[in-house]
Design a protein around this motif. Structure first.
Motif, short mmCIF file in Angstrom:
data_model
loop_
_atom_site.label_atom_id
_atom_site.label_comp_id
_atom_site.label_asym_id
_atom_site.label_seq_id
_atom_site.Cartn_x
_atom_site.Cartn_y
_atom_site.Cartn_z
N ARG A 87 50.50 106.30 64.91
CA ARG A 87 52.02 106.68 65.73
C ARG A 87 52.07 105.56 66.16
NH1 ARG A 87 54.21 111.21 64.32
NH2 ARG A 87 53.36 113.35 63.86
N ASP A 88 51.33 105.61 67.49
CA ASP A 88 51.23 104.42 68.27
C ASP A 88 51.91 102.66 67.91
OD1 ASP A 88 51.35 105.77 70.00
OD2 ASP A 88 48.73 105.01 70.84
N ALA A 89 51.25 102.38 66.38
CA ALA A 89 50.82 101.32 65.88
C ALA A 89 52.26 101.86 65.05
CB ALA A 89 50.38 100.97 65.41
N LYS A 90 53.08 102.60 64.64
CA LYS A 90 53.47 102.73 63.80
C LYS A 90 52.98 102.33 62.24
CE LYS A 90 58.20 104.40 63.85
NZ LYS A 90 59.63 104.26 64.06
N VAL A 91 52.21 103.13 62.20
CA VAL A 91 50.66 102.81 60.55
C VAL A 91 51.21 103.94 59.86
CG1 VAL A 91 49.11 101.19 59.32
CG2 VAL A 91 50.74 100.22 61.66
N TRP A 125 57.90 102.60 59.86
CA TRP A 125 57.20 102.99 59.53
C TRP A 125 56.55 101.74 58.91
CZ3 TRP A 125 53.33 105.91 62.15
CH2 TRP A 125 54.28 107.21 62.76
N LYS A 126 54.73 101.02 58.82
CA LYS A 126 53.91 99.88 57.64
C LYS A 126 53.52 101.37 57.02
CE LYS A 126 53.91 96.23 61.28
NZ LYS A 126 52.99 95.88 61.66
N VAL A 127 53.11 101.20 55.31
CA VAL A 127 52.77 102.17 54.69
C VAL A 127 51.29 101.00 54.32
CG1 VAL A 127 53.21 102.95 52.78
CG2 VAL A 127 54.98 102.55 54.27
N VAL A 128 50.37 101.20 54.14
CA VAL A 128 49.28 101.01 53.99
C VAL A 128 48.58 102.43 52.34
CG1 VAL A 128 46.97 100.34 54.35
CG2 VAL A 128 48.51 99.30 55.50
N ARG A 129 48.76 101.55 51.24
CA ARG A 129 48.18 102.37 50.11
C ARG A 129 47.00 101.83 49.79
NH1 ARG A 129 50.73 106.37 48.00
NH2 ARG A 129 53.15 105.80 49.02
N LEU A 130 46.12 102.47 50.35
CA LEU A 130 44.20 102.59 49.56
C LEU A 130 44.40 103.27 48.08
CD1 LEU A 130 42.23 102.38 52.82
CD2 LEU A 130 43.59 100.02 51.31
N TRP A 131 43.96 103.16 47.21
CA TRP A 131 42.97 103.00 45.90
C TRP A 131 42.24 103.38 46.33
CZ3 TRP A 131 46.56 105.17 42.67
CH2 TRP A 131 47.97 104.04 42.08
N GLU A 132 41.50 104.83 45.25
CA GLU A 132 40.54 104.86 45.24
C GLU A 132 39.36 103.84 45.04
OE1 GLU A 132 38.44 109.00 43.25
OE2 GLU A 132 40.49 108.24 42.44
N VAL A 179 44.28 97.70 56.46
CA VAL A 179 45.15 98.87 57.52
C VAL A 179 44.59 97.55 58.83
CG1 VAL A 179 44.00 100.59 58.87
CG2 VAL A 179 43.27 100.63 56.76
N LEU A 180 43.57 96.97 59.33
CA LEU A 180 43.39 96.51 60.42
C LEU A 180 44.10 95.35 60.83
CD1 LEU A 180 39.67 96.24 61.24
CD2 LEU A 180 41.05 97.42 61.79
N VAL A 181 44.45 94.63 59.33
CA VAL A 181 45.50 93.29 59.60
C VAL A 181 47.12 94.55 59.96
CG1 VAL A 181 47.45 91.89 58.14
CG2 VAL A 181 44.67 91.99 57.86
N ALA A 182 47.49 95.38 59.27
CA ALA A 182 47.88 96.35 59.45
C ALA A 182 49.14 97.10 61.07
CB ALA A 182 49.26 97.12 58.70
N LEU A 183 47.63 97.37 61.56
CA LEU A 183 47.93 97.29 63.28
C LEU A 183 47.80 96.55 63.48
CD1 LEU A 183 44.77 99.87 62.61
CD2 LEU A 183 47.38 100.45 63.38
#
Length: 129
Positions: free
Chosen positions: A42-46, A94-101, A115-119
């Motif tokens: 939430r704090d990073a809106k990711v 929000w920034k959206v990160v979609r990770l595929w299985e 994820v770390l880059v988005a944050l």
């Protein structure tokens, strides 16, 4: 289908295990956000979605004709819903990160870096190398 879990799946647990050593905390499956993202910072809106290759239709056009009409319609609806929810989240800031299985299994470090880059915790250049 009733036995198919929607929460705490193996790929979700793998992503959590990758992120935990970084001292991050997140909310899981926030009901107040479109699509109930798997991980919410939430704090990073990711937000992070951990999508199963089958259920969310990875490369769906290549294999959709192998499914029954019902299954094809189900996966198609899932994909359409994913797009709608992603658009809503982006409109909300929000920034959206979609990770595929398969990405998590094949290259867990790359999934973690996304994820770390988005944050904002890892420079983008690290992702490109």
């Amino acid at each position: 289908m009733a036995r198919i879990k929607g929460k705490d799946t193996l790929p979700e647990r793998q992503v959590a295990a990758l992120l935990s050593p970084h001292g991050l905390s997140w909310e899981s499956h926030a009901a107040d956000l479109p699509g109930r993202p798997d991980l919410v910072f939430r704090d990073a809106k990711v937000v992070v979605f951990v999508d199963g290759d089958f259920w969310h239709g990875w490369r769906f056009p290549q294999w959709r004709d192998k499914l029954s009409v019902e299954w094809e319609a189900k996966i198609k609806r899932n994909r359409e819903r994913d797009v709608r929810n992603q658009r809503k989240l982006r409109r909300m800031g929000w920034k959206v990160v979609r990770l595929w299985e398969h990405q998590i299994c094949d290259n867990p470090d790359s999934a973690k870096r996304r994820v770390l880059v988005a944050l904002g915790l890892e420079p983008l250049m690290e992702l490109l190398t």
